[in-house]
Design a protein around this motif. Structure first.
Motif, short mmCIF file in Angstrom:
data_model
loop_
_atom_site.label_atom_id
_atom_site.label_comp_id
_atom_site.label_asym_id
_atom_site.label_seq_id
_atom_site.Cartn_x
_atom_site.Cartn_y
_atom_site.Cartn_z
N ALA A 129 5.97 -6.16 2.99
CA ALA A 129 5.52 -4.80 2.65
C ALA A 129 5.36 -4.67 1.14
CB ALA A 129 6.49 -3.76 3.20
N GLY A 130 4.81 -5.70 0.52
CA GLY A 130 4.69 -5.77 -0.94
C GLY A 130 3.82 -4.69 -1.55
N ALA A 131 2.82 -4.22 -0.79
CA ALA A 131 1.94 -3.17 -1.32
C ALA A 131 2.72 -1.86 -1.42
CB ALA A 131 0.72 -3.01 -0.42
N LEU A 132 3.42 -1.55 -0.35
CA LEU A 132 4.23 -0.32 -0.31
C LEU A 132 5.32 -0.35 -1.39
CD1 LEU A 132 5.10 2.12 1.95
CD2 LEU A 132 6.97 0.54 2.22
N SER A 134 5.46 -2.00 -4.14
CA SER A 134 4.95 -1.99 -5.52
C SER A 134 4.84 -0.57 -6.07
CB SER A 134 3.58 -2.69 -5.59
OG SER A 134 2.57 -1.85 -5.09
N ASN B 54 2.22 0.23 4.78
CA ASN B 54 1.92 -0.86 3.85
C ASN B 54 0.47 -1.31 4.00
OD1 ASN B 54 2.93 -2.97 1.90
ND2 ASN B 54 2.29 -4.31 3.58
N ILE B 57 -1.87 1.24 2.44
CA ILE B 57 -1.86 1.19 0.97
C ILE B 57 -2.63 -0.04 0.47
CG2 ILE B 57 -0.38 0.89 -1.06
CD1 ILE B 57 1.80 2.47 0.47
N LEU B 65 -1.25 -7.34 0.94
CA LEU B 65 -0.27 -6.82 1.90
C LEU B 65 1.12 -7.33 1.55
CD1 LEU B 65 -2.39 -7.80 4.97
CD2 LEU B 65 -1.56 -5.47 4.63
#
Lengths: 185, 280
Positions: A129-132, A134, B54, B57, B65
């Motif tokens: 869930a790296g986008a969230l 960040s 996620n 976004i 991702l």
């Protein structure tokens, strides 16, 4: 779930005593990143009796190697990496005063004990869930080992960074408890 | 013979790696959404919601991702009536990977030597599998494979006497040992048969099958269902925090094998499950 608990980094004993496996936490303040290669270097620095790139007392280490930011952005995608690869180096860092690490996945029994003995907790952020995640990093700068690229040490300022308490000071383990509850024989 | 300039291949590869890292495949998004209705664990539900968020976004901001944007795996099916002009196929693919990872702000996660471990700086070389097929088209499939799930994969040379039970036990043991590490909900690719090097490749190819497609053979289709049900009874759950949804899908690919052998390989993929195919 008992509602979200707020953590201010660096951590103090009172905050740590209040945490229970399964709690969702929201982290504010400064944390430091380190993954495989940076751990190896820090380990060697400590073994040689040299000074660590940052003062470890009460700090949180986040196991992450972020993607490069787009221009104008603080950071790219920045989720946790698998923690057990850091097991070899973790006890020494905990002895030096690190009070929490953020990663993903299970750790060895020996490491679990080391967390308890050193009064530290193991936090898990959402893998993949790296986008969230960040979005909760408001500042980031490389403070050591720039040559390691994504594995360099970043000092990050986080706001409301979400994680779950996985191992608490009382020997509880969220993974074990969760699986036991939902396993069908 | 049909001529294809090398840049058509490299540009396509570059675009594909950006696409799969920013946009969660629709079948995975839908499967996660559906899982939300089945999952009983409150923490598990929370994880699934955050994974959906996620994906939204990532697409909106064109940000990966996951920060582990993978080692580049590229399958090329080259029509035997195609001539590639200007550069060789391998160079064309690697140039595409380097461009995609640089232009797309993707992480470079490849080291030149397994022990000396110096980063190559552009995520090359890619792992390239080529096959020659009839016709004048080039089919390109790319997959960005993260280290966390790949590390939890396994292979075993079973005895033929082990049979179906042996396969089921090995797959379950592999998924159980992996636990929370490969970022569940996972997708499980199983390769059965072939030989020592083919079974893992079959497992990887099994991962490329769309989530709503099953094995064409009834026996193996049933085996896929049995394995999925047994895996989801392990209790590992989203992110390993306990729950009903440990895997979204089990796909099996098979191949004939030696009278003495029963090779089985399990390739685990995380919930980002990044792959796409095009034809040029």
């Amino acid at each position: 779930m008992n509602g979200v608990k707020r953590l201010s980094a660096p951590l103090n004993e009172k905050q740590l005593l209040n945490l229970r496996a399964g709690d969702e936490v929201s982290i504010y303040g400064v944390i430091y990143t380190a993954r495989d290669a940076a751990h190896k270097r820090i380990y060697e620095i400590i073994k040689n009796g040299d000074k660590m790139p940052f003062d470890p007392e009460g700090q949180i280490i986040y196991y992450v190697g972020p993607t490069p930011p787009r221009p104008g952005r603080v950071i790219g995608s920045a989720g946790p990496t698998t923690s057990c690869r850091m097991d070899k180096y973790t006890p020494l860092l905990l002895e030096k005063g690190i009070k929490a690490v953020i990663g993903k996945g299970k750790r060895s029994e020996e490491i679990k004990k080391s967390f308890i003995e050193n009064g530290a907790v193991y936090l898990v952020a959402l893998g993949g869930a790296g986008a969230l995640l960040s979005r909760h990093i408001v500042r980031a700068e490389v403070i050591a080992f720039e040559d390691l690229g994504p594995e360099a040490i970043y000092k990050m300022e986080v706001e409301g960074f979400p994680a779950f308490v996985c191992y608490d000071l009382y020997g509880r383990d969220l993974f074990e408890e969760g699986i036991k509850k939902y396993r069908k024989e | 013979m049909r001529e294809v300039h090398w840049e058509r291949i490299s540009k396509a590869v570059a675009e594909l790696f950006k696409k799969i890292n920013y946009y969660l495949n629709e079948d995975v998004y839908n499967a996660l959404k559906k899982s939300l209705e089945i999952e009983e664990s409150p923490v598990g539900k929370r994880v699934l919601c955050q994974l959906l968020e996620n994906a939204e976004i990532a697409a909106e901001e064109r940000i990966p991702l996951c920060q582990d944007t993978g080692i580049a795996v590229v399958f090329i099916s080259l029509g035997q009536e195609v001539i590639i002009k200007g550069k060789n196929l391998e160079d064309a693919v690697n140039i595409g990977v380097a461009e995609g990872y640089s232009e797309g702000y993707l992480r470079k996660s490849v080291v030149r030597d397994p022990i000396k471990r110096i980063n190559t700086g552009n995520n090359t070389p890619a792992i390239i599998h080529t096959e020659i097929i009839p016709g004048d088209k080039i089919k390109i499939t790319v997959s960005a494979k993260g280290g966390g799930s790949e590390n939890m994969s396994a292979m075993s040379m079973l005895s033929p006497a082990a049979g179906s039970e042996g396969i089921i036990d090995f797959v379950l043991e592999t998924v159980k040992r992996a636990g929370p590490n490969p970022c569940p909900p996972i997708i499980v690719g199983v390769g059965v048969g072939g030989n020592f090097e083919l079974a893992p490749l079959l497992a990887k190819k099994a991962l490329l099958r769309p989530l709503n497609e099953k094995n064409e053979d009834e026996f193996w289709r049933n085996m896929e269902d049995i394995l999925l049900q047994k895996i989801n009874s392990l209790g590992i759950g989203p992110q390993g925090f306990g729950g009903r949804i440990t895997a979204l899908k089990v796909s099996i690919e098979t191949f004939p094998c030696h009278i003495a052998s029963l090779p089985v390989a399990v390739n685990i993929d995380c919930h980002c499950h990044r792959h796409w195919t095009i034809e040029i």
